[in-house]
Design a protein around this motif. Structure first.
Motif, PDB file in Angstrom:
ATOM      1  N   ALA A  22      71.723  87.311 102.155  1.00  0.00           N
ATOM      2  CA  ALA A  22      71.909  88.440 101.407  1.00  0.00           C
ATOM      3  C   ALA A  22      71.097  88.927 100.326  1.00  0.00           C
ATOM      4  CB  ALA A  22      73.415  88.689 100.971  1.00  0.00           C
ATOM      5  N   ARG A  27      68.989  92.630 105.730  1.00  0.00           N
ATOM      6  CA  ARG A  27      70.485  92.158 105.862  1.00  0.00           C
ATOM      7  C   ARG A  27      70.926  92.025 107.123  1.00  0.00           C
ATOM      8  NH1 ARG A  27      72.335  98.242 104.048  1.00  0.00           N
ATOM      9  NH2 ARG A  27      70.523  99.430 104.852  1.00  0.00           N
ATOM     10  N   TYR A  71      76.150  95.276 110.485  1.00  0.00           N
ATOM     11  CA  TYR A  71      74.760  94.815 110.129  1.00  0.00           C
ATOM     12  C   TYR A  71      73.758  94.819 111.144  1.00  0.00           C
ATOM     13  CZ  TYR A  71      76.548  93.285 105.752  1.00  0.00           C
ATOM     14  OH  TYR A  71      76.986  93.499 104.392  1.00  0.00           O
ATOM     15  N   ASN A 190      77.188 101.673  99.875  1.00  0.00           N
ATOM     16  CA  ASN A 190      75.919 100.819  99.829  1.00  0.00           C
ATOM     17  C   ASN A 190      75.246 100.973 101.323  1.00  0.00           C
ATOM     18  OD1 ASN A 190      74.300  98.807  98.624  1.00  0.00           O
ATOM     19  ND2 ASN A 190      74.947  97.340 100.268  1.00  0.00           N
ATOM     20  N   GLU A 191      76.120 101.287 102.190  1.00  0.00           N
ATOM     21  CA  GLU A 191      75.188 101.593 103.725  1.00  0.00           C
ATOM     22  C   GLU A 191      74.819 102.894 103.972  1.00  0.00           C
ATOM     23  OE1 GLU A 191      74.355  99.296 105.517  1.00  0.00           O
ATOM     24  OE2 GLU A 191      75.198  97.482 104.546  1.00  0.00           O
ATOM     25  N   ASN A 197      70.653  95.905  96.669  1.00  0.00           N
ATOM     26  CA  ASN A 197      70.920  94.700  97.398  1.00  0.00           C
ATOM     27  C   ASN A 197      71.980  93.703  96.395  1.00  0.00           C
ATOM     28  OD1 ASN A 197      69.557  92.786  99.089  1.00  0.00           O
ATOM     29  ND2 ASN A 197      69.048  91.396  97.782  1.00  0.00           N
ATOM     30  N   THR A 200      74.894  94.261  98.226  1.00  0.00           N
ATOM     31  CA  THR A 200      75.150  93.431  99.432  1.00  0.00           C
ATOM     32  C   THR A 200      75.565  91.845  99.272  1.00  0.00           C
ATOM     33  OG1 THR A 200      73.190  95.032 100.497  1.00  0.00           O
ATOM     34  CG2 THR A 200      74.063  92.754 101.400  1.00  0.00           C
ATOM     35  N   ASN A 204      79.635  90.835 100.349  1.00  0.00           N
ATOM     36  CA  ASN A 204      79.564  89.602 101.172  1.00  0.00           C
ATOM     37  C   ASN A 204      80.271  88.346 100.547  1.00  0.00           C
ATOM     38  OD1 ASN A 204      78.153  90.397 104.032  1.00  0.00           O
ATOM     39  ND2 ASN A 204      76.957  91.264 102.540  1.00  0.00           N
TER      40      ASN A 204
END
Length: 234
Positions: A22, A27, A71, A190-191, A197, A200, A204
């Motif tokens: 990550a 990703r 992902y 975020n997506e 980053n 991300t 996670n």
């Protein structure tokens, strides 16, 4: 060191791989790292539990597929991601239903100041994120509503288990609920809207910790083993 098992080492290594991927890599490789981490969590559970909770195992399976889709292509798979996330929360809710004693739930629990403030904040957070992303997920509104409903039910059950003050580890469910709110809120942004980053990595880390802490609750707490009223305040 003698208490550390192979399954624990597998989890620590897999979690470390998730953080490294990550942080430093594309990703898309999380589609491989995260399932391995979830598998290691499942291995810890299966190797240490005396009675397998099938609903919990199903929740792990659904989340493995969900992480792969996230992902692989988040936008194209958005509807399926919502459905699998909903199944995860449904299975988790059923997995902890035996820990909830309905008779101990009082009406005043729902009218307490902390729960009213928390509910208002969560509702505002959901409304704000919905306004931000509505144009991007318009075709998947039913799936989004289903996901929000199932996650809310899970968090409500977790809160009630904590409030009934029966188990020593009830706080773990509240921690997991907070992590879930963080993930559900930040992941779509975020997506779909603003990729970062650092987000991300945080998403996670929170994701793995939420699943690990939930697993520890199931391992260390059984519906039959409650604490005495006098022990609660020692």
């Amino acid at each position: 060191m003698k208490k550390i098992k192979v399954t624990d080492i597998l989890f620590y290594l897999a979690f470390l791989v998730v953080i490294i991927v990550a942080t430093f890599f594309d990703r898309k490789y999380l589609a491989y790292a995260l399932p391995l981490t979830i598998f290691s969590i499942g291995a810890i559970y299966l190797c240490n539990t005396k009675k397998i909770n099938l609903w919990y195992v199903l929740s792990l399976v659904s989340m493995i597929f969900c992480d792969v889709l996230i992902y692989t292509d988040f936008i194209s798979n958005f509807s399926y991601i919502c459905i699998l996330t909903s199944l995860y929360f449904i299975f988790c809710t059923i997995a902890i239903r035996k820990y909830l004693f309905i008779k101990t739930v009082q009406r005043s629990t729902f009218l307490s100041i902390p729960i009213l403030i928390s509910s208002a904040l969560v509702a505002y957070l959901i409304f704000s994120i919905s306004q931000l992303l509505i144009d991007m997920v318009r075709e998947a509104i039913p799936e989004v509503v289903f996901c929000l409903f199932s996650s809310t039910v899970y968090m409500l059950v977790a809160y009630l288990i904590y409030m009934q003050d029966t188990y020593r580890d009830g706080l773990k469910l509240i921690i997991v609920s907070c992590l879930c709110i963080f993930i559900i809120s930040l992941l779509p942004i975020n997506e779909l809207f603003y990729f970062n980053n650092i987000f991300t990595v945080l998403i996670n880390v929170a994701h793995v910790l939420s699943m690990y802490i939930f697993m520890k609750f199931l391992l260390e707490t059984t519906p039959e083993k409650t604490i005495d009223a006098n022990e609660r305040y020692l």
